[in-house]
Structures are given as C-alpha cells and as structure tokens.
Write an enzyme that holds these catalytic residues in place. Structure first.
Site, PDB file in Angstrom:
ATOM      1  CG  HIS A  12      -1.757   0.500  -2.785  1.00 49.00           C
ATOM      2  ND1 HIS A  12      -1.435  -0.717  -2.220  1.00 49.00           N
ATOM      3  CD2 HIS A  12      -2.085   0.238  -4.075  1.00 49.00           C
ATOM      4  CE1 HIS A  12      -1.555  -1.677  -3.115  1.00 49.00           C
ATOM      5  NE2 HIS A  12      -1.955  -1.127  -4.252  1.00 49.00           N
ATOM      6  CD  GLU A  92      -4.511  -2.603  -9.439  1.00 49.10           C
ATOM      7  OE1 GLU A  92      -4.126  -2.150 -10.543  1.00 49.10           O
ATOM      8  OE2 GLU A  92      -3.738  -2.995  -8.542  1.00 49.10           O
TER       9      GLU A  92
END
Length: 219
Positions: A12, A92
């Site tokens: 990202h 994550e």
C-alpha cells in the site's frame, strides 16, 4: 492446471501511520488512511500496472484495511477487466495494543533482538503466525487456478511484511533468508513471472540488510 503469467504483489501507499506513529494511539490500524504522498505513490504504481496488464483480465485480492482499498482504487484499473475480492488473510501483522507508546517501543526493541519471524507481540502476532495464514491463502489461490477460467494475472494489494512472507512461502526461503531482507517501500511492487520451464522467478529481489545466518543447511 493453468497458472497465471504474473502474480504481482503491491505494498500500500504511505499511510498516516507510516508518517506519524502516534496516530496508533487514537485510531485502529485497519482504519488508517493514505496520506497525500501515499495517494501519489498509488497513482504512479497504477500507471505501471495498467501498462503491464494492458487489456488482460486481472484477479485481485485486497487486504481488508482501508489503506489497501484506497491504494487499489487509485490504480484506476478497468472494472470490466478486474475481479476483486477482499482477503483477510493478507492483512497486516497484528501488533497488539498500540495505545502505550513506551511499551510498543520496548517490544520493537525486543523483536529486533529476538528476530522478526519468531517474536510475537503481546496480544498480537509473530511473523510465523502471519506465515501460517499466508500459507492457508496460497492453498486457496492454487485452487483458483483449477477453475474453468483461471486468471492470467493475479494482483495482491497488501503489506510489506506479508509480501516478504508470501515470497518466503512460495520460494521456500529459510527463516534466515527472510530475516536478512527488508520490506519494500510504500507503493513498491514485486512480480512473480512464469517462465517457459513452468517455474516462477521474482522480477527483482528484496533489499538485503545483512548476510543470512542459518543454523544449518537449507535447500
């Protein structure tokens, strides 16, 4: 079994947490947005992805975090050519309770000394835990190659540690090799390319910050 020509991994763009880690005291990790820099990074990555994929279909798997969804949207891929699914196993690493900055600082120090793969954050995950769920995702991904219309391109929009662990699992890297590598930068990609011999190779390596120190011989 048909297999995709490319499997593209993207980290990202820069999030507000990357720019200022005090934000974790006020907002949950999964809700953090991209910064303006992060949006520019995602837009630039999108230009390269559109050139790479052309008019070929793309099967997309996105981590359920806000910053990964915002990154994908900034790519500007043609919705008629994209099949997108949210994939929680690509999220994550869970860092646990971020409200106590001093505790987090100490735990990161412990992790650096203990090893990123094995150290488990209090109330969170270790790298080994993330490896296990990435392995489970890979099993699902391989099953998707057996469908009547297997994807020619696969795109994973995820996180830096998850990208390294995906490649570790795919290429059977040792723990020592994993520990020697750095995360990619925000908006960076790594691509697994299918060769004529039926094997995948990585288009470019992860940066190495130290020489691997294995306990014994590895493959």
């Amino acid at each position: 079994m048909a297999r995709p020509r490319r499997i593209v991994l993207v980290r990202h763009g820069e999030s507000v947490g990357n720019a200022d880690d005090t934000v974790y005291e006020r907002e949950p990790d999964h809700a953090l947005r991209l910064t303006e820099m992060g949006r520019r990074q995602a837009l630039e990555t999108g230009v390269r992805l559109r050139e790479l994929f052309g008019r070929e279909p793309v099967s997309v798997f996105v981590s359920p975090y806000r910053r990964t969804h915002e990154t994908f949207e900034a790519f500007g891929l043609d919705p008629d050519l994209v099949r997108i699914r949210e994939e929680p196993r690509l999220r994550e690493q869970d860092w646990g309770n971020w409200q106590d900055r001093e505790d987090v600082r100490l735990q990161k120090t412990y992790r650096d000394a203990y090893g990123h793969f094995f150290y488990r954050f209090a109330q969170g995950e270790s790298g080994a835990d993330v490896y296990d769920r990435v392995s489970a995702f890979l099993e699902s991904l391989h099953r998707s190659f057996e469908t009547p219309d297997p994807p020619e391109n696969v795109l994973l929009v995820t996180h830096g540690l998850t990208m390294r662990l995906f490649c570790m699992r795919w290429f059977h890297w040792s723990v020592a090799e994993f520990e020697s590598l750095s995360n990619p930068g925000n908006g960076e990609t790594r691509t697994l390319l299918l060769g004529a011999d039926g094997r995948y190779t990585l288009d470019r390596p992860f940066e190495r910050w130290r020489t691997p120190e294995p306990y014994g011989r590895t493959g």
